[in-house]
Design a protein around this motif. Sequence first.
Motif, short mmCIF file in Angstrom:
data_model
loop_
_atom_site.label_atom_id
_atom_site.label_comp_id
_atom_site.label_asym_id
_atom_site.label_seq_id
_atom_site.Cartn_x
_atom_site.Cartn_y
_atom_site.Cartn_z
N ASN A 140 0.84 -1.19 0.00
CA ASN A 140 0.00 0.00 0.00
C ASN A 140 0.89 1.25 0.00
O ASN A 140 2.12 1.17 0.06
CB ASN A 140 -1.03 -0.03 1.14
N LYS B 180 -4.79 8.76 1.44
CA LYS B 180 -4.51 7.60 0.58
C LYS B 180 -3.51 6.61 1.18
O LYS B 180 -3.06 5.70 0.48
CB LYS B 180 -3.97 8.07 -0.78
N ALA C 278 -4.35 3.01 0.50
CA ALA C 278 -4.68 2.62 -0.88
C ALA C 278 -3.52 1.86 -1.51
O ALA C 278 -2.37 1.99 -1.08
CB ALA C 278 -5.00 3.85 -1.71
N SER D 259 -2.69 0.48 -7.62
CA SER D 259 -3.68 0.27 -8.69
C SER D 259 -4.97 1.07 -8.47
O SER D 259 -5.76 1.23 -9.39
CB SER D 259 -4.03 -1.21 -8.77
N GLN D 260 -5.15 1.57 -7.23
CA GLN D 260 -6.36 2.35 -6.95
C GLN D 260 -6.14 3.85 -7.14
O GLN D 260 -7.04 4.65 -6.88
CB GLN D 260 -6.82 2.08 -5.50
N SER E 114 -4.80 7.35 -9.38
CA SER E 114 -4.58 7.93 -10.71
C SER E 114 -3.07 8.09 -10.93
O SER E 114 -2.28 8.00 -9.99
CB SER E 114 -5.26 9.30 -10.79
N LYS F 266 -0.16 8.56 -8.19
CA LYS F 266 0.99 7.64 -8.11
C LYS F 266 2.30 8.41 -8.13
O LYS F 266 3.22 8.10 -7.38
CB LYS F 266 0.97 6.66 -9.30
#
Length: 242
Positions: A95, A131, A134, A137-138, A140, A144
């Motif tokens: 994560n 985040k 997160a 892959s979750q 944008s 990232k």
Amino acid sequence: MGKIRVEGLKKSYGSNEVLKGIDVQVQEGEVVCLIGPSGSGKSTFLRCINRLEEITGGRVIVDDQDLNDAKTDINKARENIGMVFQHFNLFPHFNVLRNITFAPMELGKMKEEEAHSTALRLLERVGLADKADAFPSQLSGGQKQRVAIARALAMNPDVMLFDEPTSALDPEMVGEVLGVMKDLAREGMTMVIVTHEMGFAREVADRVIFMDGGFIVEQGPPEEVFGNPKHERTISFLEKVL
Ligand code: ADP
Ligand code: MG
């Protein structure tokens, strides 16, 4: 004394000489944007500044340490040099929090608690406090890349290298990443940035370096390089991209 000193740097791949003798110094707190056509050696040059490439000749000195000297502890030297790539290179199975805490903990720089609080502070700084849990892959592309910047900052580097950090992003996400980079520049981070974002370079760079064919063709303050380029190759490049 420059924070980064590059002297007579040469790099060949087999018989292909990609860097043909680069001399440049970057001062502490300076923001340098590197521009030039595809294939001109920009990425190779950047990769030599943390010895991701073995060089063919010359010297690369960061914080008075010769990166290619056998006596230099390259892993230690690299801790001070953060790098951000075009394609983020996050660990997909970790994560966000773990992506950021991994290196400082693995390298014994921080204990878990400090690594966590540092990561949360950095996530706040890049606008992603919500985040932490997160997975990549979750997120944008822009998110990232902001995590990738936070991850590089977690090692508390004093030099940051960026290789086209916004080139893989949808246009609407470019601004959020450039915004984080502008903040870093304002805070006095020493930065070398390969970019095609000429507006950003004009606004943020202390110096713009134009490379072509493995040489530095021209360099100077952005208003000079963009406003009054001297070299024919610079002029023809800028005509294509501006
Ligand atoms: P830029 O980032 O300016 O587009 P690069 O530094 O990526 O340029 O590449 C410069 C030249 O070096 C290109 O001709 C490229 O094909 C070559 N090159 C880059 N990396 C390698 C490699 N790992 N092996 C062989 N050739 C390479
Ligand atoms: Mg490149």
